[in-house]
Design a protein around this motif. Sequence first.
Motif: not given
Length: 271
Positions: A11-20, A45-46, A70-81, A117-120
Amino acid sequence: KTYEEILTDLTLLRRLTTRIRILSLRDCGQAALVLTVARQVGLQVWLGLWVAPEDFVFDEEVDELRHMLDNGLLDPSMVLGVTGGSEAIYRGDATVDQMISHLHRVTTLVHEAGYSNLPTSIVDIAPVYATNAELRQAVNVTMTNTFPFWEGIAVEAAVDDLQDDLEWIRKLPESAGKPFVLGETGWPSDGFLPGVGVAGTDEQLHYFSEAYCRLHVENDWAYFWFTGIDNAWRQEQDPLNTIEGNWGFFTADLVLKEHFREYSFTCPTNG
């Protein structure tokens, strides 16, 4: 860290950036927690799989990646690579061939899960990329950690040196045309080690403002600042190294460093 601590941090870092960027999936179960919280606060997130000399470390990271897929945690809208390692070749924890093999495992797993399409990439320092054409060829995103501070460059010349190093790598045949991400750069606000740059609050401000103008405004390169929050544990880990814990915008107790308060700067304009 607990869910509540990660929520406070992000929450704190979101004030400074959109990605970690994070460097491990498995360690303390952080990746699943970070992704859960990042979705809530609106961060991308990368992800990173840690590489150590012991093979089982990377194997466990791959197992965690498979579980997350397997559990669908890699949402491509939020995982950059997804990256394999962070300076593992530089540290001598893995060879170039081993890292390319690691990357192939990650890429295959991600693609088989439907994320073609997810970068590695493999993250290492600029000289490692500069001297290994096979490494540059293997990745679909060039991703280096580059710190003029550790090279002993004066802060006044640091960003010019950074630009020269990165431009040279980006123009090599195997890198040309590929996306580029500066995986880490930064400057510490305190501490001392012989043979490196000068740490200090003025120096940190100077490097940050000049790097921001060059990387973000002039070149429009993706980059990550090391680091958002000071790492007090690094000082406990190595009491003789007073540099490592002091690279953040915030102190370890989540207070914005005084020299960043009310700080403003203007980027030069071309023409």
